[in-house]
Write a protein that holds these residues in place. Structure first.
Motif, short mmCIF file in Angstrom:
data_model
loop_
_atom_site.label_atom_id
_atom_site.label_comp_id
_atom_site.label_asym_id
_atom_site.label_seq_id
_atom_site.Cartn_x
_atom_site.Cartn_y
_atom_site.Cartn_z
N ILE A 199 -11.37 -53.11 7.97
CA ILE A 199 -12.45 -54.10 7.94
C ILE A 199 -11.87 -55.51 7.99
O ILE A 199 -12.39 -56.39 8.69
CB ILE A 199 -13.33 -53.89 6.70
CG1 ILE A 199 -14.21 -52.66 6.87
CG2 ILE A 199 -14.20 -55.12 6.43
CD1 ILE A 199 -15.00 -52.27 5.65
N ALA A 200 -10.77 -55.72 7.25
CA ALA A 200 -10.12 -57.04 7.29
C ALA A 200 -9.63 -57.36 8.70
O ALA A 200 -9.76 -58.49 9.19
CB ALA A 200 -8.97 -57.08 6.29
N MET A 201 -9.06 -56.35 9.35
CA MET A 201 -8.58 -56.54 10.72
C MET A 201 -9.74 -56.84 11.66
O MET A 201 -9.63 -57.68 12.57
CB MET A 201 -7.83 -55.30 11.17
CG MET A 201 -7.02 -55.47 12.43
SD MET A 201 -5.99 -54.03 12.74
CE MET A 201 -5.16 -54.56 14.24
N ALA A 202 -10.88 -56.18 11.44
CA ALA A 202 -12.06 -56.44 12.26
C ALA A 202 -12.56 -57.87 12.08
O ALA A 202 -12.96 -58.53 13.05
CB ALA A 202 -13.17 -55.45 11.91
N GLU A 203 -12.53 -58.36 10.86
CA GLU A 203 -12.93 -59.74 10.61
C GLU A 203 -11.99 -60.71 11.33
O GLU A 203 -12.42 -61.74 11.84
CB GLU A 203 -12.93 -60.05 9.11
CG GLU A 203 -14.07 -59.40 8.33
CD GLU A 203 -15.42 -60.08 8.55
OE1 GLU A 203 -15.52 -60.96 9.42
OE2 GLU A 203 -16.38 -59.71 7.86
N LYS A 204 -10.71 -60.36 11.39
CA LYS A 204 -9.74 -61.23 12.05
C LYS A 204 -9.97 -61.26 13.56
O LYS A 204 -9.84 -62.31 14.20
CB LYS A 204 -8.31 -60.75 11.75
CG LYS A 204 -7.21 -61.63 12.33
CD LYS A 204 -7.29 -63.04 11.77
CE LYS A 204 -6.32 -63.98 12.45
NZ LYS A 204 -6.59 -65.40 12.13
N TRP A 205 -10.33 -60.13 14.14
CA TRP A 205 -10.52 -60.05 15.59
C TRP A 205 -11.91 -60.47 16.04
O TRP A 205 -12.06 -61.13 17.07
CB TRP A 205 -10.23 -58.62 16.07
CG TRP A 205 -8.79 -58.40 16.38
CD1 TRP A 205 -7.78 -58.22 15.49
CD2 TRP A 205 -8.20 -58.38 17.68
NE1 TRP A 205 -6.59 -58.07 16.14
CE2 TRP A 205 -6.81 -58.16 17.50
CE3 TRP A 205 -8.69 -58.49 18.97
CZ2 TRP A 205 -5.93 -58.07 18.56
CZ3 TRP A 205 -7.81 -58.40 20.04
CH2 TRP A 205 -6.44 -58.19 19.83
N PHE A 206 -12.93 -60.07 15.27
CA PHE A 206 -14.30 -60.23 15.76
C PHE A 206 -15.24 -60.97 14.81
O PHE A 206 -16.38 -61.23 15.17
CB PHE A 206 -14.91 -58.84 16.04
CG PHE A 206 -14.13 -58.02 17.02
CD1 PHE A 206 -14.18 -58.29 18.38
CD2 PHE A 206 -13.33 -56.98 16.59
CE1 PHE A 206 -13.47 -57.54 19.30
CE2 PHE A 206 -12.61 -56.20 17.49
CZ PHE A 206 -12.67 -56.49 18.85
N GLY A 207 -14.80 -61.27 13.61
CA GLY A 207 -15.71 -61.80 12.61
C GLY A 207 -15.38 -63.20 12.12
O GLY A 207 -14.85 -64.04 12.86
N LEU A 208 -15.68 -63.44 10.86
CA LEU A 208 -15.53 -64.77 10.27
C LEU A 208 -14.07 -65.16 10.05
O LEU A 208 -13.78 -66.31 9.74
CB LEU A 208 -16.28 -64.82 8.94
CG LEU A 208 -17.79 -64.60 9.01
CD1 LEU A 208 -18.40 -64.62 7.61
CD2 LEU A 208 -18.46 -65.66 9.89
N GLY A 209 -13.15 -64.21 10.19
CA GLY A 209 -11.73 -64.50 9.96
C GLY A 209 -10.96 -64.91 11.20
O GLY A 209 -9.75 -65.10 11.13
N ARG A 210 -11.63 -65.06 12.32
CA ARG A 210 -10.92 -65.35 13.59
C ARG A 210 -10.06 -66.61 13.52
O ARG A 210 -8.97 -66.65 14.08
CB ARG A 210 -11.92 -65.48 14.73
CG ARG A 210 -12.61 -64.19 15.10
CD ARG A 210 -13.48 -64.33 16.33
NE ARG A 210 -12.70 -64.54 17.53
CZ ARG A 210 -13.19 -64.52 18.76
NH1 ARG A 210 -14.49 -64.32 18.94
NH2 ARG A 210 -12.43 -64.71 19.79
N ASP A 211 -10.55 -67.62 12.82
CA ASP A 211 -9.81 -68.89 12.76
C ASP A 211 -9.11 -69.09 11.41
O ASP A 211 -8.68 -70.21 11.10
CB ASP A 211 -10.76 -70.05 13.04
CG ASP A 211 -11.39 -69.98 14.42
OD1 ASP A 211 -10.68 -69.58 15.37
OD2 ASP A 211 -12.58 -70.29 14.56
N LEU A 212 -8.99 -68.03 10.63
CA LEU A 212 -8.36 -68.13 9.32
C LEU A 212 -6.99 -67.46 9.32
O LEU A 212 -6.77 -66.48 10.02
CB LEU A 212 -9.25 -67.47 8.25
CG LEU A 212 -10.67 -68.01 8.10
CD1 LEU A 212 -11.41 -67.21 7.04
CD2 LEU A 212 -10.66 -69.50 7.75
N ASP A 213 -6.08 -68.00 8.54
CA ASP A 213 -4.74 -67.41 8.41
C ASP A 213 -4.64 -66.46 7.23
O ASP A 213 -3.96 -65.43 7.30
CB ASP A 213 -3.69 -68.51 8.26
CG ASP A 213 -3.55 -69.35 9.51
OD1 ASP A 213 -3.83 -68.83 10.61
OD2 ASP A 213 -3.14 -70.53 9.41
N THR A 214 -5.28 -66.81 6.12
CA THR A 214 -5.19 -66.01 4.90
C THR A 214 -6.59 -65.85 4.31
O THR A 214 -7.23 -66.83 3.93
CB THR A 214 -4.26 -66.67 3.85
OG1 THR A 214 -2.93 -66.70 4.38
CG2 THR A 214 -4.25 -65.89 2.55
#
Length: 415
Positions: A199-214
């Protein structure tokens, strides 16, 4: 699929091809000159690789761009073809199996859900195979190829072996070779990992985490799972058990958890633990609405949607009890904030029905108890994934491998 040693010519071509595909995938519509300039690859090489990717179906010409020089020829624009392939995502929950077919930009093409008996591991694996076969049939009907299978499950998972080592919430699941089993049945690449990490990886690729580092994802439905992205990298720990914050202690003399510890955060901050307590409180105190509504007059019938509706109405019985839940959720988040200093914590689950007011209550706990600097930085947000979060997470590692070139370009040279 690691590669060792110096790049062979074929590997260099694959590296350039993968870099080009990633660029178009992440940046949208691009022209050959733009790609050459951005990646520092010669124009003839870019032209040849783009033509090759178009022929293979991964890129599509979508129109003409603006000339970069006066009177110059307008460049052709290319975009990524999401239907160049598809991925089957499988989620093994506590009592529910979910499956989905998604394209390479995570559009859900088909999905299914069914209940299962977690105590019967062989039967469960057969049900998973049945879901995979159904999704393969759906893909064939739609005319899209399936490039791999992704699986999410709770517990400690050795992702390189595709083995579920053990799981607190899955009775009898120990050293279950999910990945090898599915790979032998379907002859497709299979990637298995812990649901919270996916889920964390999905947020990094497709969600709210795309522009976040940590950042950290926090799942409240079922167990309490955290997925941790540190400096753009998923955190696993030495034994693939890193991130089990649901089993950190928040009450020294609290009840015994199924993990063997006492007073675990999971016993207070999951939706199921909150609902169990809330239902007991409603049965004991019988607020006016409890007696008026016969369908709510049976113990255990109150769900998060009902509690959310009562909370939105500022119900006098519900307000202090939801505030207590916010307190316990916030206490654990304080530990996450102090330890990892994240930019954001993204909440997943039905807790989202409690709305922004509940999120403010949790934030109040965090701001008052966490160290000043990380508390000032961190943002608490609800995820945008909704009910498809688990299957989206399951499919993400396969898509990531594809876009990074591993599944598409390196199979013949990676040993």
């Amino acid at each position: 699929m690691p590669r060792y040693g110096a790049l062979r010519p074929s590997d260099l071509k694959s590296e350039n091809k993968a870099a080009l595909l990633r660029h178009v995938y992440r940046n949208g519509v691009s022209s050959k000159p733009d790609i050459s300039k951005s990646l520092g690859i010669s124009k003839p090489t870019v032209s040849a690789l783009v033509d090759e990717l178009v022929e293979e179906g991964y890129l599509t010409a979508v129109g003409m761009g603006t000339s970069t020089s006066q009177g110059g020829k307008r460049p052709v624009l290319y975009s990524f073809n999401a239907r160049a392939g598809s991925v089957i995502g499988i989620y093994i929950g506590i009592d529910v199996l979910e499956g989905a077919l998604v394209d390479l930009q995570m559009t859900v093409l088909s999905k299914t859900k069914l209940r299962f008996d977690q105590r019967n591991v062989p039967q469960t694996l057969e049900l998973v195979c049945a879901i995979v076969r159904s999704m393969l049939d759906q893909a064939e009907q739609m005319g899209v190829s399936v490039i791999g299978i992704g699986v999410s499950a709770p517990g400690v998972i050795e992702n390189r072996r595709g083995v579920l080592v053990n799981a607190t919430h899955l009775e009898g699941w120990s050293e279950v070779p999910i990945g090898p089993y599915l790979q032998s049945r379907f002859q497709l690449p299979v990637m298995v990992d812990n649901e919270s990490r996916n889920i964390a990886m999905a947020e990094k690729w497709f969600g709210l985490g795309r522009d976040l580092d940590t950042f950290i994802t926090l799942q409240t439905k079922g167990g309490l799972g955290t997925g941790i992205i540190l400096n753009r990298t998923i955190y696993r720990g030495i034994d693939n058990s890193g991130g089990e914050f649901g089993h950190t202690t928040v009450e020294l003399n609290g009840p015994k958890c199924r993990c063997g510890n006492h007073g675990c955060w999971e016993l207070y901050a999951t939706e199921s633990s909150f609902l169990k307590w809330f239902n007991q409180e409603a049965e004991a105190h019988r607020p006016p609405w409890f007696n008026r509504n016969s369908h709510l007059s049976e113990p255990g019938q109150l769900d998060m949607e009902t509690v959310g509706a009562l909370y939105a109405m500022q119900d006098e019985f519900t307000l202090p009890r939801v505030k207590r839940y916010a307190y316990y959720l916030g206490i654990g988040i304080v530990n996450l904030v102090n330890v990892f200093n994240p930019e954001a914590i993204l909440l997943h689950g039905n807790v989202t029905v409690l709305g922004e007011s509940f999120l403010s209550e949790v934030e109040s706990v965090v701001r008052s108890r966490a160290l000043h600097l990380p508390a000032k930085r961190v943002q608490l947000k609800y995820s945008k994934f909704g009910e498809d979060m688990s299957i989206i997470g399951a499919a993400t590692p396969v898509i990531a491998e594809a876009i990074d070139g591993e599944l598409l370009f390196f199979n013949s040279s990676a040993n």
